[in-house]
Design a protein around this motif. Structure first.
Motif, PDB file in Angstrom:
ATOM      1  N   ALA A 169       0.837  -1.199   0.000  1.00 35.42           N
ATOM      2  CA  ALA A 169       0.000   0.000   0.000  1.00 35.42           C
ATOM      3  C   ALA A 169       0.873   1.251   0.000  1.00 35.42           C
ATOM      4  O   ALA A 169       2.055   1.198   0.344  1.00 35.42           O
ATOM      5  CB  ALA A 169      -0.894  -0.010   1.240  1.00 35.42           C
ATOM      6  N   PRO A 170       0.303   2.406  -0.407  1.00 31.51           N
ATOM      7  CA  PRO A 170       1.083   3.645  -0.426  1.00 31.51           C
ATOM      8  C   PRO A 170       1.802   3.906   0.890  1.00 31.51           C
ATOM      9  O   PRO A 170       1.312   3.569   1.969  1.00 31.51           O
ATOM     10  CB  PRO A 170       0.015   4.712  -0.700  1.00 31.51           C
ATOM     11  CG  PRO A 170      -1.021   3.984  -1.484  1.00 31.51           C
ATOM     12  CD  PRO A 170      -1.053   2.596  -0.903  1.00 31.51           C
ATOM     13  N   ARG A 171       2.985   4.506   0.780  1.00 29.15           N
ATOM     14  CA  ARG A 171       3.855   4.716   1.937  1.00 29.15           C
ATOM     15  C   ARG A 171       3.219   5.625   2.979  1.00 29.15           C
ATOM     16  O   ARG A 171       3.393   5.449   4.167  1.00 29.15           O
ATOM     17  CB  ARG A 171       5.181   5.332   1.460  1.00 29.15           C
ATOM     18  CG  ARG A 171       6.224   5.480   2.541  1.00 29.15           C
ATOM     19  CD  ARG A 171       7.471   6.125   2.003  1.00 29.15           C
ATOM     20  NE  ARG A 171       7.260   7.499   1.621  1.00 29.15           N
ATOM     21  CZ  ARG A 171       7.344   8.527   2.465  1.00 29.15           C
ATOM     22  NH1 ARG A 171       7.629   8.324   3.722  1.00 29.15           N
ATOM     23  NH2 ARG A 171       7.147   9.758   2.037  1.00 29.15           N
ATOM     24  N   TYR A 251      11.199  14.407  10.738  1.00 26.98           N
ATOM     25  CA  TYR A 251      10.398  14.283  11.951  1.00 26.98           C
ATOM     26  C   TYR A 251       8.959  14.721  11.767  1.00 26.98           C
ATOM     27  O   TYR A 251       8.109  14.445  12.627  1.00 26.98           O
ATOM     28  CB  TYR A 251      11.055  15.065  13.092  1.00 26.98           C
ATOM     29  CG  TYR A 251      11.155  16.555  12.861  1.00 26.98           C
ATOM     30  CD1 TYR A 251      10.086  17.408  13.116  1.00 26.98           C
ATOM     31  CD2 TYR A 251      12.341  17.120  12.385  1.00 26.98           C
ATOM     32  CE1 TYR A 251      10.189  18.775  12.913  1.00 26.98           C
ATOM     33  CE2 TYR A 251      12.452  18.488  12.178  1.00 26.98           C
ATOM     34  CZ  TYR A 251      11.372  19.307  12.435  1.00 26.98           C
ATOM     35  OH  TYR A 251      11.481  20.668  12.220  1.00 26.98           O
ATOM     36  N   TRP A 252       8.621  15.386  10.676  1.00 30.59           N
ATOM     37  CA  TRP A 252       7.253  15.817  10.397  1.00 30.59           C
ATOM     38  C   TRP A 252       6.391  14.663   9.895  1.00 30.59           C
ATOM     39  O   TRP A 252       5.174  14.795   9.791  1.00 30.59           O
ATOM     40  CB  TRP A 252       7.256  16.949   9.371  1.00 30.59           C
ATOM     41  CG  TRP A 252       8.108  16.640   8.168  1.00 30.59           C
ATOM     42  CD1 TRP A 252       7.730  15.985   7.027  1.00 30.59           C
ATOM     43  CD2 TRP A 252       9.486  16.943   8.012  1.00 30.59           C
ATOM     44  NE1 TRP A 252       8.789  15.866   6.163  1.00 30.59           N
ATOM     45  CE2 TRP A 252       9.890  16.451   6.742  1.00 30.59           C
ATOM     46  CE3 TRP A 252      10.435  17.588   8.814  1.00 30.59           C
ATOM     47  CZ2 TRP A 252      11.197  16.586   6.267  1.00 30.59           C
ATOM     48  CZ3 TRP A 252      11.731  17.710   8.328  1.00 30.59           C
ATOM     49  CH2 TRP A 252      12.103  17.223   7.078  1.00 30.59           C
ATOM     50  N   ASN A 253       7.007  13.540   9.559  1.00 30.54           N
ATOM     51  CA  ASN A 253       6.257  12.380   9.095  1.00 30.54           C
ATOM     52  C   ASN A 253       5.855  11.488  10.265  1.00 30.54           C
ATOM     53  O   ASN A 253       6.486  11.515  11.320  1.00 30.54           O
ATOM     54  CB  ASN A 253       7.091  11.573   8.098  1.00 30.54           C
ATOM     55  CG  ASN A 253       7.064  12.189   6.710  1.00 30.54           C
ATOM     56  OD1 ASN A 253       6.055  12.751   6.285  1.00 30.54           O
ATOM     57  ND2 ASN A 253       8.177  12.076   5.990  1.00 30.54           N
ATOM     58  N   PRO A 254       4.811  10.666  10.078  1.00 29.20           N
ATOM     59  CA  PRO A 254       4.438   9.721  11.134  1.00 29.20           C
ATOM     60  C   PRO A 254       5.612   8.808  11.487  1.00 29.20           C
ATOM     61  O   PRO A 254       6.460   8.503  10.639  1.00 29.20           O
ATOM     62  CB  PRO A 254       3.292   8.930  10.495  1.00 29.20           C
ATOM     63  CG  PRO A 254       2.710   9.853   9.464  1.00 29.20           C
ATOM     64  CD  PRO A 254       3.880  10.625   8.921  1.00 29.20           C
ATOM     65  N   SER A 255       5.661   8.357  12.722  1.00 28.91           N
ATOM     66  CA  SER A 255       6.776   7.542  13.188  1.00 28.91           C
ATOM     67  C   SER A 255       7.021   6.335  12.293  1.00 28.91           C
ATOM     68  O   SER A 255       8.165   5.950  12.031  1.00 28.91           O
ATOM     69  CB  SER A 255       6.517   7.076  14.622  1.00 28.91           C
ATOM     70  OG  SER A 255       6.402   8.186  15.492  1.00 28.91           O
ATOM     71  N   GLU A 259      12.552   8.160   8.163  1.00 28.09           N
ATOM     72  CA  GLU A 259      13.776   7.524   7.678  1.00 28.09           C
ATOM     73  C   GLU A 259      14.555   6.865   8.814  1.00 28.09           C
ATOM     74  O   GLU A 259      15.074   5.762   8.667  1.00 28.09           O
ATOM     75  CB  GLU A 259      14.666   8.557   6.985  1.00 28.09           C
ATOM     76  CG  GLU A 259      14.192   9.017   5.635  1.00 28.09           C
ATOM     77  CD  GLU A 259      15.209   9.951   5.009  1.00 28.09           C
ATOM     78  OE1 GLU A 259      16.025   9.473   4.191  1.00 28.09           O
ATOM     79  OE2 GLU A 259      15.189  11.156   5.323  1.00 28.09           O
ATOM     80  N   MET A 260      14.688   7.578   9.906  1.00 24.55           N
ATOM     81  CA  MET A 260      15.373   7.086  11.102  1.00 24.55           C
ATOM     82  C   MET A 260      14.539   7.478  12.316  1.00 24.55           C
ATOM     83  O   MET A 260      13.560   8.206  12.218  1.00 24.55           O
ATOM     84  CB  MET A 260      16.784   7.695  11.211  1.00 24.55           C
ATOM     85  CG  MET A 260      17.728   7.333  10.076  1.00 24.55           C
ATOM     86  SD  MET A 260      19.377   8.114  10.233  1.00 24.55           S
ATOM     87  CE  MET A 260      20.048   7.212  11.657  1.00 24.55           C
ATOM     88  N   PRO A 265       8.017  10.343  18.577  1.00 24.43           N
ATOM     89  CA  PRO A 265       6.692  10.787  18.133  1.00 24.43           C
ATOM     90  C   PRO A 265       6.789  11.748  16.954  1.00 24.43           C
ATOM     91  O   PRO A 265       7.777  12.470  16.800  1.00 24.43           O
ATOM     92  CB  PRO A 265       6.125  11.487  19.370  1.00 24.43           C
ATOM     93  CG  PRO A 265       7.324  11.918  20.151  1.00 24.43           C
ATOM     94  CD  PRO A 265       8.359  10.852  19.925  1.00 24.43           C
ATOM     95  N   GLN A 266       5.779  11.731  16.120  1.00 23.89           N
ATOM     96  CA  GLN A 266       5.719  12.652  14.993  1.00 23.89           C
ATOM     97  C   GLN A 266       5.820  14.092  15.489  1.00 23.89           C
ATOM     98  O   GLN A 266       5.189  14.484  16.456  1.00 23.89           O
ATOM     99  CB  GLN A 266       4.409  12.470  14.222  1.00 23.89           C
ATOM    100  CG  GLN A 266       4.280  13.337  12.981  1.00 23.89           C
ATOM    101  CD  GLN A 266       2.963  13.128  12.257  1.00 23.89           C
ATOM    102  OE1 GLN A 266       2.017  12.578  12.827  1.00 23.89           O
ATOM    103  NE2 GLN A 266       2.882  13.554  11.012  1.00 23.89           N
ATOM    104  N   GLY A 267       6.658  14.874  14.818  1.00 27.65           N
ATOM    105  CA  GLY A 267       6.797  16.285  15.163  1.00 27.65           C
ATOM    106  C   GLY A 267       7.942  16.592  16.106  1.00 27.65           C
ATOM    107  O   GLY A 267       8.221  17.770  16.357  1.00 27.65           O
TER     108      GLY A 267
END
Length: 402
Positions: A169-171, A251-255, A259-260, A265-267
């Protein structure tokens, strides 16, 4: 604190782009029922410190970072011409050859055009299906080559792309509203240096740096822009550099899709967690002791002029590409557009918007007539509570009345 910086001249970048543009043409996309790989043009839509070596894009000759950071690299970037398929696909297979001598790296990324915007960049492995954030009939590839200060010449060549139905499914998905987080901001400075996308830093410049290339705009583009606010002022700026501290901390992406540091937590930037909580032993991804919790760097014009900051401090940052909402693009040839507290040129300046930056649009109202790049108009756009810009300088559609 900075990590990567190059000191190539704008003239050298232009010359490299001209050489590449004169050499390659785009192969037509396949429309067969069983799609074959499409040979992707090596003509870059945007380039920085790369050159042609036969059928390969190879790292150029610009010097390594000019900053005081301990990590020094030479860096090159090339955004290739977009490729359009006969129908939408939810995944692609990218093929390429590459060479990365010891200490260097060569990366290929992909993004998709969906809902009238480009998705974030996603790294791909040659020959492996990669899910797109949304089904799309148009994708674009980007090459990133990195090396130590001397020696290595990483390269990428023979790039192809084809649609496939074999990926998961989409990333990720676009949120209903873009993420806003409270992060520590530092001043970048480094006038005369060159950013990760090839922009030569000018005095009182307008751009920001974030610690991941996933949200890095091409030179002169505001595809990935942020809104940075204090209690009383806001700036709208393009993301043109990578840093502070880390280079793989989106860091703005969901956990689950970072990438690392997927346990954060997101944000929350990794540098903030390292500094405040001793996360990762208090070190960044390069093993350096984190001396401040910075999650964003601000160019001097953003720091001093747009936000009126006197020292590093906490700000609210909205990552505009992470969600839906009204948008416009600042259409000026240089400098910045004033953000005012009323829909007229006598209103107090309460912020600024940099060249090519996207601005949020809440609604529109009538005010003073202004002549700008978009013609003459008395329409003003409300970009934040009590903040307005003249539509005459913003490429935007029509919005509801305030």
């Amino acid at each position: 604190m900075r990590i990567t910086r190059r000191s190539t001249s704008a003239a050298c970048l232009a010359a490299a782009a001209a050489i590449l543009a004169a050499t390659f043409t785009l192969a037509p996309p396949s429309t067969a029922a069983s799609p074959s790989p499409v040979a992707v043009s090596a003509r870059p839509a945007v380039s920085s410190n790369v050159k042609l070596d036969g059928n390969r894009i190879i790292l150029g000759d610009a010097a390594a970072t000019i900053g005081a950071a301990e990590i020094k690299q030479r860096s090159g970037l090339a955004e290739l011409a977009p490729v359009r398929f006969g129908s939408p696909t939810s995944a692609v297979i990218v093929g390429y050859t590459s060479g990365a001598p010891a200490g260097s790296s060569a990366e290929v990324d992909v993004r998709a055009w969906s809902n009238d915007r480009w998705s974030e960049w996603t790294a791909v492995a040659s020959g492996t299906p990669t899910a797109l954030p949304a089904a799309s009939d148009q994708v674009q590839l980007r090459i990133i080559v990195l090396a130590p200060p001397t020696g290595a010449k990483p390269w990428v060549g023979d790039v192809t792309v084809q649609p496939t139905d074999k990926a998961a499914a989409p990333r990720m998905t676009i949120q209903a509203a873009p993420l806003t987080s409270h992060v520590y901001a530092t001043r970048e400075g480094l006038v005369g240096g060159t950013t990760a996308n090839g922009h030569v830093i000018a005095s009182r410049d307008h751009f920001v740096a974030l610690p991941s290339r996933r949200g890095l705009s091409g030179n002169g583009s505001g595809t990935y822009s942020v809104k940075v606010c204090t209690a009383t002022r806001c700036a709208f700026e393009p993301v043109w550099d990578v840093g502070p501290w880390n280079t793989k901390d989106d860091y703005w992406n969901p956990s689950s899709t970072r990438e690392m540091w997927t346990d954060l937590p997101q944000g929350k930037p990794e540098a903030q967690a390292a500094y405040q909580n001793g996360y990762n032993g208090g070190k960044d991804q390069f093993g350096r002791t984190v001396a401040n919790p910075a999650g964003i760097d601000l160019a001097d014009g953003v720091f001093w002029d747009a936000l009126k900051l006197a020292d590093n401090g906490w700000v609210d940052v909205t990552y505009l590409w992470t969600g839906d909402g009204g948008r416009g693009t600042v259409s000026i040839s240089s400098g910045y557009l004033n953000v005012r507290n009323a829909p007229n040129s006598t209103g107090a300046v309460v912020g600024m918007a940099g060249k090519s930056a996207q601005v949020t649009v809440e609604c529109q109202t009538t005010g003073e007539s202004v002549t700008g790049s978009q013609g003459t108009s008395n329409v003003w756009l409300r970009v934040n509570a009590g903040m307005y810009v003249a539509k005459a300088w913003v490429n935007a559609g029509t919005f509801g009345t305030c």
